[in-house]
Design a protein around this motif. Structure first.
Motif, mmCIF file in Angstrom:
data_model
loop_
_atom_site.group_PDB
_atom_site.id
_atom_site.type_symbol
_atom_site.label_atom_id
_atom_site.label_comp_id
_atom_site.label_asym_id
_atom_site.label_seq_id
_atom_site.Cartn_x
_atom_site.Cartn_y
_atom_site.Cartn_z
ATOM 1 N N LEU A 171 0.844 -1.192 0.000
ATOM 2 C CA LEU A 171 0.000 0.000 0.000
ATOM 3 C C LEU A 171 0.884 1.248 0.000
ATOM 4 O O LEU A 171 1.779 1.358 0.832
ATOM 5 N N ALA A 172 0.585 2.177 -0.910
ATOM 6 C CA ALA A 172 1.447 3.349 -1.105
ATOM 7 C C ALA A 172 2.874 2.866 -1.403
ATOM 8 O O ALA A 172 3.836 3.228 -0.727
ATOM 9 N N SER A 173 2.963 2.041 -2.424
ATOM 10 C CA SER A 173 4.200 1.298 -2.740
ATOM 11 C C SER A 173 5.341 2.179 -3.211
ATOM 12 O O SER A 173 6.491 1.771 -3.155
ATOM 13 N N GLY A 174 5.005 3.384 -3.748
ATOM 14 C CA GLY A 174 6.042 4.182 -4.382
ATOM 15 C C GLY A 174 6.646 3.416 -5.546
ATOM 16 O O GLY A 174 5.946 2.694 -6.274
ATOM 17 N N ARG A 175 7.941 3.546 -5.715
ATOM 18 C CA ARG A 175 8.625 2.871 -6.836
ATOM 19 C C ARG A 175 8.893 1.403 -6.549
ATOM 20 O O ARG A 175 9.509 0.712 -7.345
ATOM 21 N N GLY A 176 8.443 0.927 -5.366
ATOM 22 C CA GLY A 176 8.376 -0.510 -5.159
ATOM 23 C C GLY A 176 9.620 -1.161 -4.607
ATOM 24 O O GLY A 176 9.918 -2.295 -4.963
ATOM 25 N N ARG A 177 10.312 -0.496 -3.670
ATOM 26 C CA ARG A 177 11.516 -1.164 -3.127
ATOM 27 C C ARG A 177 11.122 -2.465 -2.418
ATOM 28 O O ARG A 177 11.891 -3.437 -2.427
ATOM 29 N N HIS A 178 9.909 -2.533 -1.849
ATOM 30 C CA HIS A 178 9.465 -3.773 -1.199
ATOM 31 C C HIS A 178 8.816 -4.718 -2.204
ATOM 32 O O HIS A 178 9.023 -5.926 -2.152
ATOM 33 N N LEU B 204 0.011 -0.618 -4.957
ATOM 34 C CA LEU B 204 -0.979 0.452 -5.115
ATOM 35 C C LEU B 204 -0.353 1.777 -4.723
ATOM 36 O O LEU B 204 0.259 1.894 -3.657
ATOM 37 N N ASP B 205 -0.538 2.763 -5.566
ATOM 38 C CA ASP B 205 -0.018 4.097 -5.277
ATOM 39 C C ASP B 205 -0.826 5.102 -6.105
ATOM 40 O O ASP B 205 -1.429 4.743 -7.116
ATOM 41 N N ARG B 206 -0.803 6.361 -5.680
ATOM 42 C CA ARG B 206 -1.510 7.354 -6.499
ATOM 43 C C ARG B 206 -0.605 7.927 -7.595
ATOM 44 O O ARG B 206 -1.078 8.638 -8.478
ATOM 45 N N SER B 207 0.670 7.613 -7.509
ATOM 46 C CA SER B 207 1.619 8.152 -8.488
ATOM 47 C C SER B 207 1.792 7.193 -9.666
ATOM 48 O O SER B 207 2.410 6.123 -9.541
ATOM 49 N N ARG C 168 -3.248 2.130 -9.780
ATOM 50 C CA ARG C 168 -3.168 3.557 -9.462
ATOM 51 C C ARG C 168 -4.465 3.974 -8.796
ATOM 52 O O ARG C 168 -5.549 3.843 -9.375
ATOM 53 N N ALA C 169 -4.375 4.457 -7.559
ATOM 54 C CA ALA C 169 -5.574 4.877 -6.828
ATOM 55 C C ALA C 169 -5.171 5.876 -5.764
ATOM 56 O O ALA C 169 -4.063 5.812 -5.221
ATOM 57 N N ASP C 170 -6.094 6.807 -5.497
ATOM 58 C CA ASP C 170 -5.878 7.765 -4.411
ATOM 59 C C ASP C 170 -6.605 7.256 -3.173
ATOM 60 O O ASP C 170 -7.837 7.255 -3.118
ATOM 61 N N LEU C 171 -5.833 6.826 -2.197
ATOM 62 C CA LEU C 171 -6.406 6.207 -0.996
ATOM 63 C C LEU C 171 -7.144 7.204 -0.112
ATOM 64 O O LEU C 171 -7.875 6.808 0.792
ATOM 65 N N GLU C 172 -6.932 8.464 -0.366
ATOM 66 C CA GLU C 172 -7.551 9.465 0.504
ATOM 67 C C GLU C 172 -8.845 10.014 -0.088
ATOM 68 O O GLU C 172 -9.497 10.855 0.519
ATOM 69 N N GLN C 173 -9.207 9.538 -1.289
ATOM 70 C CA GLN C 173 -10.507 9.853 -1.890
ATOM 71 C C GLN C 173 -11.441 8.705 -1.522
ATOM 72 O O GLN C 173 -11.315 7.618 -2.059
ATOM 73 N N VAL D 135 2.707 -1.667 4.680
ATOM 74 C CA VAL D 135 2.614 -0.200 4.626
ATOM 75 C C VAL D 135 3.923 0.345 5.181
ATOM 76 O O VAL D 135 4.257 0.097 6.352
ATOM 77 N N PHE D 136 4.637 1.063 4.337
ATOM 78 C CA PHE D 136 5.916 1.648 4.755
ATOM 79 C C PHE D 136 5.918 3.127 4.397
ATOM 80 O O PHE D 136 5.666 3.506 3.245
ATOM 81 N N ARG D 137 6.169 3.949 5.382
ATOM 82 C CA ARG D 137 6.308 5.401 5.181
ATOM 83 C C ARG D 137 5.060 6.025 4.573
ATOM 84 O O ARG D 137 5.144 6.865 3.676
ATOM 85 N N TYR D 138 3.945 5.623 5.091
ATOM 86 C CA TYR D 138 2.679 6.223 4.665
ATOM 87 C C TYR D 138 1.715 6.087 5.833
ATOM 88 O O TYR D 138 1.671 5.040 6.479
ATOM 89 N N LEU D 139 0.959 7.150 6.085
ATOM 90 C CA LEU D 139 -0.005 7.116 7.191
ATOM 91 C C LEU D 139 -1.239 7.892 6.799
ATOM 92 O O LEU D 139 -1.168 9.091 6.502
HETATM 93 C C1 LIG Z 1 7.403 8.105 1.310
HETATM 94 S S1 LIG Z 1 6.714 7.237 -0.036
HETATM 95 C C2 LIG Z 1 6.862 5.552 0.517
HETATM 96 C C3 LIG Z 1 6.950 4.588 -0.613
HETATM 97 C C4 LIG Z 1 7.205 3.123 -0.199
HETATM 98 N N1 LIG Z 1 6.160 2.604 0.643
HETATM 99 C C5 LIG Z 1 8.549 2.990 0.478
HETATM 100 O O1 LIG Z 1 8.618 2.798 1.689
HETATM 101 O O2 LIG Z 1 9.558 3.125 -0.218
HETATM 102 C C6 LIG Z 1 4.979 7.552 0.173
HETATM 103 C C7 LIG Z 1 4.139 7.052 -0.999
HETATM 104 O O3 LIG Z 1 2.758 7.264 -0.682
HETATM 105 C C8 LIG Z 1 2.093 7.605 -1.866
HETATM 106 N N2 LIG Z 1 0.853 8.292 -1.523
HETATM 107 C C9 LIG Z 1 0.751 9.475 -0.870
HETATM 108 N N3 LIG Z 1 -0.529 9.816 -0.759
HETATM 109 C C10 LIG Z 1 -1.256 8.830 -1.364
HETATM 110 C C11 LIG Z 1 -2.648 8.620 -1.582
HETATM 111 N N4 LIG Z 1 -3.532 9.512 -1.177
HETATM 112 N N5 LIG Z 1 -3.046 7.498 -2.218
HETATM 113 C C12 LIG Z 1 -2.127 6.593 -2.650
HETATM 114 N N6 LIG Z 1 -0.796 6.740 -2.473
HETATM 115 C C13 LIG Z 1 -0.366 7.854 -1.838
HETATM 116 C C14 LIG Z 1 3.077 8.487 -2.602
HETATM 117 O O4 LIG Z 1 2.778 8.583 -3.996
HETATM 118 C C15 LIG Z 1 4.401 7.801 -2.306
HETATM 119 O O5 LIG Z 1 4.719 6.869 -3.329
#
Ligand SMILES: C[S@@+](CC[C@H](N)C(=O)[O-])C[C@H]1O[C@@H](n2cnc3c(N)ncnc32)[C@H](O)[C@@H]1O
Length: 176
Positions: A26-33, A47-50, A71-76, A92-96
């Motif tokens: 969740l909120a995978s970013g470029r997918g290091r995990h 899943l990520d919004r980017s 691709r999805a916005d989790l906050e919508q 979930v890493f680095r996302y809250l």
């Molecule tokens: C700090 S990065 C962490 C990425 C990855 N989890 C990691 O640890 O490397 C935060 C990620 O959350 C995503 N993100 C932020 N707000 C979001 C939203 N509303 N819906 C989906 N993804 C979101 C960003 O696009 C970004 O890729």
């Protein structure tokens, strides 16, 4: 595998999880995990919004990788676009985004695992990383955010090294 390395917390946890898949990053970013897990044969949903981050992730993998990029916005709507019990593990890493806690519980299957690591308020004293309060966990907060899961491991720490990070780490399991 090139690019940023996975969190040591995931590497430590993973042997305990067994054949956990399918896995949601969740909120995978470029997918290091996601990349680390695909390399271990897991089936993944990233899943990520980017769209940019997801395209970069897809480009870094072989076409035969068992990865679905969503691709999805989790906050919508505060919703995870997946069926009840769809995943054996959620990362979930680095996302809250606190309103997603019940959704994370919903998409885990019985006996499924949650691996969660993100910043705590202690980060504000370290001059790097996020500083907005809504992105930072209060002391003990992560261990109480998922009332439907059993806490298997919880810790709060400041990592050593030149760029220390104040983190909370949770490994929790849905009742079977
Ligand atoms: C700090 S990065 C962490 C990425 C990855 N989890 C990691 O640890 O490397 C935060 C990620 O959350 C995503 N993100 C932020 N707000 C979001 C939203 N509303 N819906 C989906 N993804 C979101 C960003 O696009 C970004 O890729």
């Amino acid at each position: 595998m090139s690019g940023p390395t996975p969190s040591p917390f995931l590497i430590d946890c993973w042997p305990r999880l067994g054949a956990a898949g399918p896995v949601l990053d969740l909120a995978s970013g470029r997918g290091r995990h996601a990349r680390w897990l695909v390399a271990r044969g897991e089936a993944l949903v990233a899943l990520d919004r980017s769209g940019t981050a997801l395209r970069e992730l897809q480009r870094s993998l072989s076409p035969s990788a068992r990865l679905l990029a969503v691709r999805a916005d989790l906050e919508q709507g505060h919703r995870i676009p997946a069926a009840d019990g769809a995943f054996g593990a959620v990362l979930v890493f680095r996302y809250l985004h606190r309103p997603l806690a019940a959704e994370i519980e919903r998409v885990l299957r019985p006996a499924g695992w949650l691996v969660y690591e993100t910043f705590t308020r202690g980060q504000t004293e370290l001059r790097n990383g996020p500083s907005r309060p809504e992105f930072l966990l209060a002391p003990g907060e992560l261990s109480q955010l998922f009332p439907g899961l059993r806490v298997v491991h919880f810790e709060e720490l400041v990592t050593p090294g030149p760029r220390p990070e104040a983190l909370a780490r949770l490994l929790a399991r849905k009742p079977g």
